[in-house]
Design an enzyme around this catalytic site. Structure first.
Site, short mmCIF file in Angstrom:
data_model
loop_
_atom_site.label_atom_id
_atom_site.label_comp_id
_atom_site.label_asym_id
_atom_site.label_seq_id
_atom_site.Cartn_x
_atom_site.Cartn_y
_atom_site.Cartn_z
N ARG A 121 0.82 -1.23 0.00
CA ARG A 121 0.00 0.00 0.00
C ARG A 121 0.84 1.27 0.00
NH1 ARG A 121 -2.68 -3.30 3.62
NH2 ARG A 121 -4.50 -4.29 2.65
N LYS A 143 2.82 11.40 -11.28
CA LYS A 143 1.92 10.59 -12.12
C LYS A 143 2.65 9.30 -12.42
CE LYS A 143 -1.31 13.41 -14.71
NZ LYS A 143 -1.77 13.82 -16.06
N GLU A 185 9.21 18.14 -24.89
CA GLU A 185 8.50 18.54 -23.65
C GLU A 185 8.98 19.93 -23.21
OE1 GLU A 185 5.99 16.84 -22.43
OE2 GLU A 185 6.32 14.69 -22.69
N LYS A 227 6.77 23.12 -13.75
CA LYS A 227 5.94 21.94 -13.42
C LYS A 227 5.57 21.96 -11.94
CE LYS A 227 4.96 17.19 -14.25
NZ LYS A 227 5.22 16.00 -15.03
N GLU A 237 -4.90 16.83 -10.68
CA GLU A 237 -5.60 17.22 -11.90
C GLU A 237 -7.12 17.29 -11.70
OE1 GLU A 237 -3.80 15.32 -15.29
OE2 GLU A 237 -5.27 16.19 -16.65
N ARG A 242 -3.61 21.54 -13.81
CA ARG A 242 -2.59 20.59 -14.25
C ARG A 242 -2.85 20.12 -15.69
NH1 ARG A 242 0.43 15.82 -10.82
NH2 ARG A 242 1.64 15.12 -12.58
N ASN A 246 -1.02 18.76 -20.53
CA ASN A 246 -1.38 17.84 -21.60
C ASN A 246 -1.39 18.49 -22.98
OD1 ASN A 246 -1.71 15.59 -19.96
ND2 ASN A 246 -3.79 16.18 -19.42
N HIS A 249 -0.79 16.48 -26.03
CA HIS A 249 -0.84 15.07 -25.65
C HIS A 249 -2.12 14.37 -26.09
CE1 HIS A 249 2.73 16.08 -23.45
NE2 HIS A 249 2.84 14.88 -22.92
N HIS A 253 -0.76 11.31 -27.77
CA HIS A 253 -0.88 9.94 -27.25
C HIS A 253 -1.50 9.02 -28.29
CE1 HIS A 253 -0.63 10.68 -22.62
NE2 HIS A 253 0.55 10.59 -23.19
N HIS A 266 7.71 9.02 -27.43
CA HIS A 266 6.78 9.93 -26.76
C HIS A 266 6.99 11.39 -27.21
CE1 HIS A 266 4.02 11.32 -23.68
NE2 HIS A 266 4.94 12.20 -23.30
N1 LIG Z 1 4.71 10.60 -15.44
C1 LIG Z 1 4.74 11.66 -16.20
O1 LIG Z 1 4.39 12.76 -15.77
C2 LIG Z 1 5.23 11.54 -17.61
C3 LIG Z 1 5.49 12.70 -18.35
C4 LIG Z 1 6.02 12.56 -19.63
C5 LIG Z 1 6.27 11.29 -20.15
N2 LIG Z 1 5.98 10.20 -19.40
C6 LIG Z 1 6.27 8.84 -19.92
O2 LIG Z 1 7.67 8.73 -20.10
C7 LIG Z 1 7.92 7.73 -21.09
C8 LIG Z 1 8.96 8.26 -22.05
O3 LIG Z 1 10.12 8.54 -21.32
P1 LIG Z 1 11.57 8.54 -22.00
O4 LIG Z 1 11.53 9.29 -23.28
O5 LIG Z 1 12.52 8.94 -20.95
O6 LIG Z 1 11.70 7.02 -22.48
P2 LIG Z 1 12.53 5.76 -21.96
O7 LIG Z 1 12.47 5.64 -20.50
O8 LIG Z 1 12.06 4.62 -22.76
O9 LIG Z 1 14.01 6.10 -22.39
C9 LIG Z 1 14.28 6.28 -23.77
C10 LIG Z 1 15.52 5.50 -24.21
O10 LIG Z 1 16.67 6.17 -23.70
C11 LIG Z 1 17.57 5.21 -23.15
N3 LIG Z 1 18.32 5.87 -22.09
C12 LIG Z 1 17.85 6.28 -20.89
N4 LIG Z 1 18.80 6.96 -20.24
C13 LIG Z 1 19.89 6.95 -21.03
C14 LIG Z 1 21.17 7.53 -20.92
N5 LIG Z 1 21.52 8.27 -19.88
N6 LIG Z 1 22.06 7.34 -21.92
C15 LIG Z 1 21.71 6.61 -23.03
N7 LIG Z 1 20.49 6.08 -23.21
C16 LIG Z 1 19.59 6.25 -22.21
C17 LIG Z 1 16.70 4.10 -22.67
O11 LIG Z 1 17.44 2.91 -22.60
C18 LIG Z 1 15.60 4.07 -23.73
O12 LIG Z 1 15.95 3.25 -24.80
C19 LIG Z 1 6.60 7.44 -21.75
O13 LIG Z 1 6.13 6.19 -21.28
C20 LIG Z 1 5.69 8.55 -21.26
O14 LIG Z 1 4.36 8.16 -21.19
C21 LIG Z 1 5.49 10.30 -18.15
ZN LIG Z 2 4.63 13.99 -22.23
#
Ligand SMILES: NC(=O)c1ccc[n+]([C@@H]2O[C@H](COP(=O)([O-])OP(=O)(O)OC[C@H]3O[C@@H](n4cnc5c(N)ncnc54)[C@H](O)[C@@H]3O)[C@@H](O)[C@H]2O)c1
Ligand SMILES: [Zn+2]
Length: 363
Positions: A121, A143, A185, A227, A237, A242, A246, A249, A253, A266
């Site tokens: 939990r 999130k 972003e 942020k 949200e 908040r 989006n 998005h 998405h 993304h």
């Molecule tokens: N929670 C939130 O508020 C929020 C906001 C925006 C996006 N997201 C989510 O985040 C995800 C996308 O995140 P992302 O773009 O970081 O993707 P990811 O976590 O898949 O990383 C992208 C790639 O970069 C590589 N990588 C990571 N760090 C590295 C480094 N230091 N050096 C070399 N390679 C590296 C990873 O191995 C991967 O292949 C999506 O699922 C999206 O929905 C969440």
């Molecule tokens: Zn995003």
């Protein structure tokens, strides 16, 4: 080093950002009394390259650790991988006070945060983001969640980390494509809240994309601050504040989902979504052609896609109508009145959406 306080009453936490900040990790964990055992969720690539830095920063602190490596894919944000990790975590946790370190990009952050929210939990977790996207966006705000086949982030929880440490030197090994994804972003933050930052990006996009220390430090801190200010007013949200995060998005998405999370990452999908949202804003006469073109140009200059290619537009539309941002059949878009000023509009007619996507209205 910059520290930004995310002020959420009992759930407040620090976001520490800069070069060389990872060395503060153990001290902060102790200060927060998070536990004696770190369960570090990561990708193998990140563990191999930077795991030693994390381990070094824990050395001598009495904190023991284990790494849990998951497959490097958006597909790891699934209930199946949650199940496997939770089983493993429960075995590791015997007679320990365990907390989680999300060591990676947004995929690792969203997945780890969700596991932390559900296990017993709720146990504490820390974000140690390693992508630009995670540093400026996903590591902050709580999130968490995983995807279903029907759409992204459909299962999740609001669950704040106890600490965020963004070690910017970890970003040096990112591919150009990944840097650009984070830049999408960054553009979002400028468009929704900060006209001056937008101007800065128009002049300095090459520096930021080249990970120039000063430009990167300034931009990451600026985005985190924006942020934090937004989520402090509307953590879950519920007040429509908040929601502006989006921007881009809603259709973004849908593009990401329609492409099976592979065609566009993304950030790339969000870049396309921002262009489409700006186009709708222009169609509704909320912005003029000049403002629209400034946004498209900045996206283009940064090397992000500006045109949807190789995807069925009908598939995007279908994915869009399954999105959480469509309440019942009523859609909701974050649009803009100017750079730095947003407006939320509901019930954008299907004809306008189709037209924006370039789908003939008869289809
Ligand atoms: N929670 C939130 O508020 C929020 C906001 C925006 C996006 N997201 C989510 O985040 C995800 C996308 O995140 P992302 O773009 O970081 O993707 P990811 O976590 O898949 O990383 C992208 C790639 O970069 C590589 N990588 C990571 N760090 C590295 C480094 N230091 N050096 C070399 N390679 C590296 C990873 O191995 C991967 O292949 C999506 O699922 C999206 O929905 C969440
Ligand atoms: Zn995003």
């Amino acid at each position: 080093m910059k520290t930004i306080q995310v002020k959420l009453a009992k759930r407040s936490y620090k976001a520490i950002c800069g070069f060389g900040v990872i060395k503060n990790l153990a001290r902060e964990i102790k200060r927060l009394n998070l536990g004696s055992s770190a369960y570090i969720i990561t990708f193998s690539k990140i563990k191999n390259r930077y795991g030693k830095h994390l381990v070094k920063s824990l050395k001598g602190s009495g904190i023991n650790y284990t790494f849990k490596v998951v497959a490097d894919s958006e597909r790891s944000k699934s209930l199946q991988s949650c199940f496997r990790i939770l089983q493993h975590l429960a075995r590791f946790d015997k007679n320990k006070k365990v907390f989680i370190i999300a060591f990676g990009g947004g995929v690792i952050g969203d997945l780890s945060g969700f596991i932390a929210s559900a296990y017993k939990r709720g146990i504490p977790y820390i974000q140690v983001p390693t992508t630009l996207l995670a540093c400026v966006d996903s590591s902050i705000g709580g999130k968490t969640g995983v995807d279903l086949n029907l759409g992204k982030n459909l299962v999740g929880a609001f669950y704040q980390p106890r600490l965020v440490i963004s070690e910017l030197s970890f970003l040096n090994s990112l591919s150009r494509r990944q840097v650009r994804a984070g830049f999408a972003e960054i553009i979002k933050y400028a468009v929704i809240k900060d006209k001056l930052m937008f101007k800065y990006l128009e002049a300095n996009h090459a520096k930021v994309l080249g990970l120039d220390k000063q430009a990167l430090g300034y931009i990451v801190n600026r985005c985190v601050r924006i942020k934090a200010e937004i989520i402090q007013q509307d953590e879950r949200e519920e007040k429509g504040i908040r929601t502006i995060l989006n921007f881009g998005h809603t259709l973004g998405h849908a593009i990401e989902t329609a492409g099976g999370y592979q065609k566009y990452n993304h950030g790339e999908a969000i870049a396309l979504g921002m262009i489409l949202a700006s186009r709708i804003s222009k169609k509704l006469k909320l912005i003029n052609q000049d403002t629209y073109l400034r946004i498209v140009n900045l996206i283009k200059l940064s090397g992000l896609p500006v045109q949807i290619k190789g995807l069925s537009l009908k598939k995007i539309l279908a994915a869009q109508y399954r999105d959480k941002k469509f309440i019942g059949s009523v859609n909701r878009f974050v649009l803009i009145k100017d750079i730095g000023r947003t407006i939320i509009k509901r019930n954008i007619p299907l004809g306008i959406i189709k037209d924006t996507l370039g789908i003939p209205s008869s289809l």
